[in-house]
Design a protein around this motif. Structure first.
Motif, PDB file in Angstrom:
ATOM      1  N   HIS A  57     -25.110  87.573  42.556  1.00 20.86           N
ATOM      2  CA  HIS A  57     -24.980  88.896  43.077  1.00 20.86           C
ATOM      3  C   HIS A  57     -27.270  88.691  43.029  1.00 20.86           C
ATOM      4  O   HIS A  57     -27.170  89.706  42.303  1.00 20.86           O
ATOM      5  N   ARG A 104     -20.418  87.768  35.319  1.00 25.53           N
ATOM      6  CA  ARG A 104     -19.920  89.000  35.341  1.00 25.53           C
ATOM      7  C   ARG A 104     -18.572  89.189  35.576  1.00 25.53           C
ATOM      8  O   ARG A 104     -18.049  89.718  34.656  1.00 25.53           O
ATOM      9  N   PRO A 294     -20.611 104.106  44.676  1.00 29.79           N
ATOM     10  CA  PRO A 294     -20.997 103.578  43.359  1.00 29.79           C
ATOM     11  C   PRO A 294     -21.617 105.031  42.570  1.00 29.79           C
ATOM     12  O   PRO A 294     -21.739 104.666  41.443  1.00 29.79           O
ATOM     13  N   PHE A 341     -17.982  97.722  36.375  1.00 30.18           N
ATOM     14  CA  PHE A 341     -18.434  97.746  36.814  1.00 30.18           C
ATOM     15  C   PHE A 341     -19.505  98.236  37.674  1.00 30.18           C
ATOM     16  O   PHE A 341     -20.190  97.760  38.578  1.00 30.18           O
ATOM     17  N   ALA A 346     -18.099  96.077  43.415  1.00 29.79           N
ATOM     18  CA  ALA A 346     -18.380  95.220  42.630  1.00 29.79           C
ATOM     19  C   ALA A 346     -17.888  94.349  41.913  1.00 29.79           C
ATOM     20  O   ALA A 346     -18.252  93.338  41.009  1.00 29.79           O
ATOM     21  N   CYS A 347     -16.111  94.421  41.897  1.00 35.78           N
ATOM     22  CA  CYS A 347     -15.579  93.267  40.952  1.00 35.78           C
ATOM     23  C   CYS A 347     -13.976  92.292  42.095  1.00 35.78           C
ATOM     24  O   CYS A 347     -13.344  92.699  41.652  1.00 35.78           O
TER      25      CYS A 347
END
Ligand SMILES: [Zn+2]
Length: 408
Positions: A57, A104, A294, A341, A346-347
């Motif tokens: 990442h 993560r 986000p 997350f 992001a996941c």
């Protein structure tokens, strides 16, 4: 079963060299996520490729293989993951070049997650790995009608249950328990599989060829298609694909379903889908859009959850209670993933999807596919990654951008 393992420490060091030195010097912790998935590589054969992929990442994200296994459609055990697990543990203990390593998450679709965690499949009673709701048997399948009357699973309870299983030797436990992972939170529900390839595809399929109550007429399907095609000139090149015919739904890729769920669906369905069905779709679309953003995913987390709960309850009314299978139920947990997350992207499996497609393309014939793969991967250059700022374009449809103060 054939298996090839690439040492994780060596691969990571190799990948790090591809980034500008000043970027690497600034980071003290390297964040990794992993993907485990089964991939059919030939239409005519039952053998599957079971890659364990790692994603780094940094910006840009780089994806590379840890282990490549060629085996049957369903694997009997997780022996193929042993070396990867040992490598991860070693990196967590010792770090890399003075930097800490942080995991993560492990991204898998629902069947792979059940296999990796050694738990019940999603189609069984108590099949949800996020909550303890007991399913209800409707029309030959397990459904999950509750939207808030259930208890969330925790890492502590999961590990305690596995300790009992181990002591009583009732069934094998997951080797991933050896890693210091939150076995619930760090195995998120992947919205690419569940929301895009799952829910969105299911809804469109119902509108195209489902029950008479919800099906669109041939004329209406054609109208939606015409609207979709007319949007092609307005889709900027940050999207991998342009909209296409609604009747090709069986061939739509995850990224096309995402585009429909988040962007184009709300425009092309308006005044064609009945008001009730449209509002129901909008609840799903708005909730998903918020959870992907986000900046909004945490701020409007509660609202997104309520929208998804409304979406599930209305699904029963509009499409029937047989529709409430695990796939639809899993939408109620997406807000928790986005909260943990930062956003659903992001996941998600989207970052691994391109790499999996690339792996598939590298196998050119049925003879020793694993040997071919390893050979081609080694031949591929590990050239430096281009880290360039995005350019402003002046031609439509790529000439729209957001200024720092948020104006379009
Ligand atoms: Zn659940």
């Amino acid at each position: 079963m054939e298996c090839v393992h690439f040492n994780l420490r060596e691969s990571l060091s190799e990948q790090l060299k591809r980034y500008p030195t000043e970027m690497i010097e600034r980071v003290s912790t390297l964040e990794l996520s992993f993907n485990i998935d089964g991939l059919p590589i030939f239409k005519s054969s039952r053998s599957h490729l079971w890659p364990i992929l790692c994603a780094f990442h940094l910006n840009p994200i780089s994806v590379f293989p840890v282990t490549l296994t060629l085996g049957p459609t369903k694997l009997k055990d997780l022996d193929f993951a042993e070396e990867a697990i040992n490598d991860i543990q070693e990196l967590l203990d010792n770090g890399l070049d003075g930097k800490k390593i942080r995991i993560r998450c492990f991204v898998c679709d629902a069947p792979a997650r059940a296999m990796v965690k050694k738990i019940k499949q999603y189609s069984g009673y108590f099949g949800c790995d996020k909550c303890t709701q007991k399913g209800t048997w409707v029309s030959g399948q397990v459904t999950y009608p509750e939207v808030d009357n259930f208890t969330l699973r925790t890492n502590e309870a999961f590990r305690a249950e596995m300790t009992i299983r181990q002591e009583n030797e009732t069934a094998p436990v997951s080797p991933f328990l050896r890693l210091p992972l939150d076995m619930i939170q760090q195995f998120p529900i992947d919205y690419m599989h569940q929301a895009c390839l799952g829910v969105m595809k299911k809804l469109i399929t119902e509108w195209v060829r489902g029950d008479r109550k919800v099906r669109l007429s041939a004329g209406q399907i054609n109208e939606v298609t015409q609207r979709l095609l007319s949007l092609r000139n307005a889709i900027p090149n940050c999207f991998a694909r342009k909209p296409r015919n609604l009747e090709d739904i069986d061939r739509w890729k995850a990224t096309e379903l995402r585009q429909f769920a988040v962007y184009t669906g709300k425009i092309v369905l308006k005044c064609i889908l009945s008001d009730q069905l449209y509002d129901h779709f909008m609840a799903f679309s708005v909730a998903l859009s918020l959870l992907l953003c986000p900046t909004l995913a945490r701020e409007h987390n509660r609202y997104s959850k309520e929208l998804m709960q409304y979406f599930i309850e209305k699904t029963k009314e509009l499409y029937g209670d047989h529709f409430l299978v695990y796939n639809i139920h899993s939408m109620v947990h997406l807000s928790e993933e986005a909260m943990a997350f930062g956003s659903l992207d992001a996941c998600s499996a989207f970052i691994f999807d391109n790499y999996l497609a690339k792996l598939k393309r590298l196998v050119r014939s049925g003879r020793k596919p694993l040997v071919q793969l390893v050979k081609r991967l080694t031949e591929m250059s590990t050239s430096p990654l281009s880290v360039v700022a995005s350019k402003s374009k002046t031609k439509r449809p790529n000439n729209a951008f957001t200024l720092a103060e948020g104006k379009c």
